[in-house]
Scaffold this motif. Structure first.
Motif, PDB file in Angstrom:
ATOM      1  N   ASN A  39      42.972  47.932  47.477  1.00 54.59           N
ATOM      2  CA  ASN A  39      43.044  46.647  48.161  1.00 54.59           C
ATOM      3  C   ASN A  39      43.178  46.888  49.665  1.00 54.59           C
ATOM      4  O   ASN A  39      43.945  47.744  50.095  1.00 54.59           O
ATOM      5  CB  ASN A  39      44.251  45.841  47.655  1.00 54.59           C
ATOM      6  N   SER A  44      35.926  43.267  49.782  1.00 50.77           N
ATOM      7  CA  SER A  44      35.634  41.833  49.795  1.00 50.77           C
ATOM      8  C   SER A  44      34.951  41.406  51.090  1.00 50.77           C
ATOM      9  O   SER A  44      34.081  40.528  51.082  1.00 50.77           O
ATOM     10  CB  SER A  44      36.928  41.027  49.586  1.00 50.77           C
ATOM     11  N   GLN A  83      36.165  36.992  45.056  1.00 55.38           N
ATOM     12  CA  GLN A  83      37.453  36.953  44.355  1.00 55.38           C
ATOM     13  C   GLN A  83      38.014  35.538  44.310  1.00 55.38           C
ATOM     14  O   GLN A  83      38.642  35.141  43.325  1.00 55.38           O
ATOM     15  CB  GLN A  83      38.454  37.896  45.025  1.00 55.38           C
ATOM     16  N   ASP A 159      32.662  40.485  42.818  1.00 57.93           N
ATOM     17  CA  ASP A 159      33.913  41.032  43.350  1.00 57.93           C
ATOM     18  C   ASP A 159      35.004  40.878  42.298  1.00 57.93           C
ATOM     19  O   ASP A 159      35.546  39.804  42.102  1.00 57.93           O
ATOM     20  CB  ASP A 159      34.285  40.294  44.642  1.00 57.93           C
ATOM     21  N   GLU A 160      35.314  41.980  41.599  1.00 54.18           N
ATOM     22  CA  GLU A 160      36.315  41.997  40.529  1.00 54.18           C
ATOM     23  C   GLU A 160      36.029  40.914  39.477  1.00 54.18           C
ATOM     24  O   GLU A 160      36.897  40.094  39.159  1.00 54.18           O
ATOM     25  CB  GLU A 160      37.721  41.790  41.115  1.00 54.18           C
ATOM     26  N   ALA A 163      38.517  40.599  36.315  1.00 50.92           N
ATOM     27  CA  ALA A 163      39.974  40.561  36.527  1.00 50.92           C
ATOM     28  C   ALA A 163      40.603  39.569  35.546  1.00 50.92           C
ATOM     29  O   ALA A 163      40.233  38.408  35.488  1.00 50.92           O
ATOM     30  CB  ALA A 163      40.280  40.145  37.961  1.00 50.92           C
ATOM     31  N   THR A 190      32.281  45.326  42.528  1.00 51.35           N
ATOM     32  CA  THR A 190      33.568  45.920  42.875  1.00 51.35           C
ATOM     33  C   THR A 190      34.511  45.825  41.688  1.00 51.35           C
ATOM     34  O   THR A 190      34.516  44.828  40.966  1.00 51.35           O
ATOM     35  CB  THR A 190      34.224  45.250  44.104  1.00 51.35           C
ATOM     36  N   THR A 191      35.294  46.880  41.488  1.00 54.15           N
ATOM     37  CA  THR A 191      36.231  46.900  40.370  1.00 54.15           C
ATOM     38  C   THR A 191      37.290  47.965  40.615  1.00 54.15           C
ATOM     39  O   THR A 191      37.083  48.898  41.391  1.00 54.15           O
ATOM     40  CB  THR A 191      35.501  47.184  39.037  1.00 54.15           C
ATOM     41  N   HIS A 192      38.437  47.800  39.938  1.00 54.41           N
ATOM     42  CA  HIS A 192      39.448  48.861  39.872  1.00 54.41           C
ATOM     43  C   HIS A 192      39.416  49.551  38.509  1.00 54.41           C
ATOM     44  O   HIS A 192      40.165  50.501  38.282  1.00 54.41           O
ATOM     45  CB  HIS A 192      40.857  48.285  40.081  1.00 54.41           C
ATOM     46  N   TYR A 193      38.576  49.055  37.609  1.00 55.87           N
ATOM     47  CA  TYR A 193      38.588  49.509  36.227  1.00 55.87           C
ATOM     48  C   TYR A 193      37.427  50.464  36.023  1.00 55.87           C
ATOM     49  O   TYR A 193      36.292  50.056  35.802  1.00 55.87           O
ATOM     50  CB  TYR A 193      38.500  48.299  35.292  1.00 55.87           C
ATOM     51  N   ASP A 306      45.645  49.343  39.809  1.00 55.03           N
ATOM     52  CA  ASP A 306      46.677  48.778  40.679  1.00 55.03           C
ATOM     53  C   ASP A 306      48.025  49.436  40.465  1.00 55.03           C
ATOM     54  O   ASP A 306      48.853  49.511  41.365  1.00 55.03           O
ATOM     55  CB  ASP A 306      46.800  47.271  40.438  1.00 55.03           C
TER      56      ASP A 306
END
Length: 317
Positions: A39, A44, A83, A159-160, A163, A190-193, A306
């Motif tokens: 983040n 974004s 997002q 974007d995510e 989520a 975009t992703t965190h996963y 996260d």
């Protein structure tokens, strides 16, 4: 093949803060580029620039060869799900999808047909006649993402998008993205996963403090940087010297240390022996096997999730 989305030398500042600092990326038709980063890295901001919602201070963004800030035709070829959720709360789910389709230039009949096609993969069939304002947060996000795809855009900015999604919904969203890429769309995702990145067979770009630090395929990044690793989190003060002295150790401010290790079990035993009394401060340990997660850890010193530490296994004091 020429790029459907081209980003050259892009810089974006907000006052004295540089959100993006010289970004160069290109996405060809039929491909997915997964943009990874913590983040605040600028992901974004980059999505907004590509959608034509903001203007770069320097550099250029081109959608199918045109500036999305200046070309309505280019903007209509883009599907964007930022997002921040943007839907019509007073309209039903089906009406939202039709409205977004017509706004993007679809004929009424085509918008209706396409809206019906998207209900099932986004788990919205049972909610088609419910007003969007009565949906849960996760349901609204699914609708928000589906609305970005209703006009079959040539360039897709997500974007995510998963989520808060349950596993079945996540699979539906990923399948929809893969279908659009197979039809020739260029996708910025975009992703965190990180399992999503592998599922999409995406190329990868890692963004750190507004700069792209590496790009490549999943297989290439794992081969170059994906050694197994130990992630240890300590309580009560700084990381012990014994842990920080290991070769390749990367330390975070939150008391976490990452150690690359070809034999993680042996490395853990050696670490515990070296720690001595300090082992009582060890709160948890994760062993990350060779994977994209391991490559991300090696390149950034942190996990993509996260929480900061994936798949934690408690180690008794």
């Amino acid at each position: 093949m020429s790029a459907a989305l081209e980003i050259v030398g892009v810089r974006r500042r907000y006052g004295a803060t540089a959100a993006l600092d010289g970004v160069d990326l290109a996405i060809e038709p039929g491909t997915v580029l997964a943009l990874l980063g913590p983040n605040g890295a600028g992901k974004s901001t980059l999505v907004r620039l590509c959608a034509g919602l903001e203007r770069p201070n320097e550099g250029t963004v081109r959608v199918l060869g045109e500036d999305p800030r200046r070309s309505l035709a280019a903007r209509r070829r883009v599907g964007v799900a930022p997002q921040e959720i943007g839907i019509y709360p007073q309209l039903t789910v089906a009406q939202n999808l039709r409205a977004f389709g017509e706004a993007a230039g679809l004929r009424r009949r085509d918008a209706r047909t396409r809206a019906e096609e998207l209900l099932e993969p986004f788990a919205l069939s049972a909610l088609a006649d419910r007003t969007a304002g009565r949906l849960s947060g996760g349901e609204q996000r699914r609708l928000h993402t589906a609305a970005a795809l209703v006009h079959r855009p040539s360039v897709i900015l997500l974007d995510e998008p998963t989520a808060g999604a349950d596993p079945a919904t996540r699979e539906g969203i990923l399948d929809a993205v893969l279908d659009l890429a197979a039809d020739g769309a260029a996708v910025l995702y975009t992703t965190h996963y990180l399992p999503e990145v592998e599922r999409l067979d995406a190329r990868v770009a890692i963004l750190e403090q507004g700069r792209v630090i590496v790009t490549g395929t999943v297989a290439g990044l794992i081969a170059a940087h994906g050694d197994a690793a130990l992630v240890l989190r300590f309580t009560d003060g700084p990381v012990p010297v014994a842990a920080s002295a290991f070769d390749g150790a990367a330390i975070q401010d939150n008391g976490t240390v990452t150690v690359r290790a070809s034999e993680p079990a042996e490395a853990l035993r050696a670490l515990l022996n070296a720690l001595g009394p300090d082992s009582s401060r060890l709160a948890d340990v994760a062993i990350v096997q060779p994977s994209l997660e391991a490559a991300y850890l090696a390149l950034t010193g942190r996990a993509a999730t996260d929480s900061g530490v994936p798949d934690l296994v408690e180690v008794p004091a």
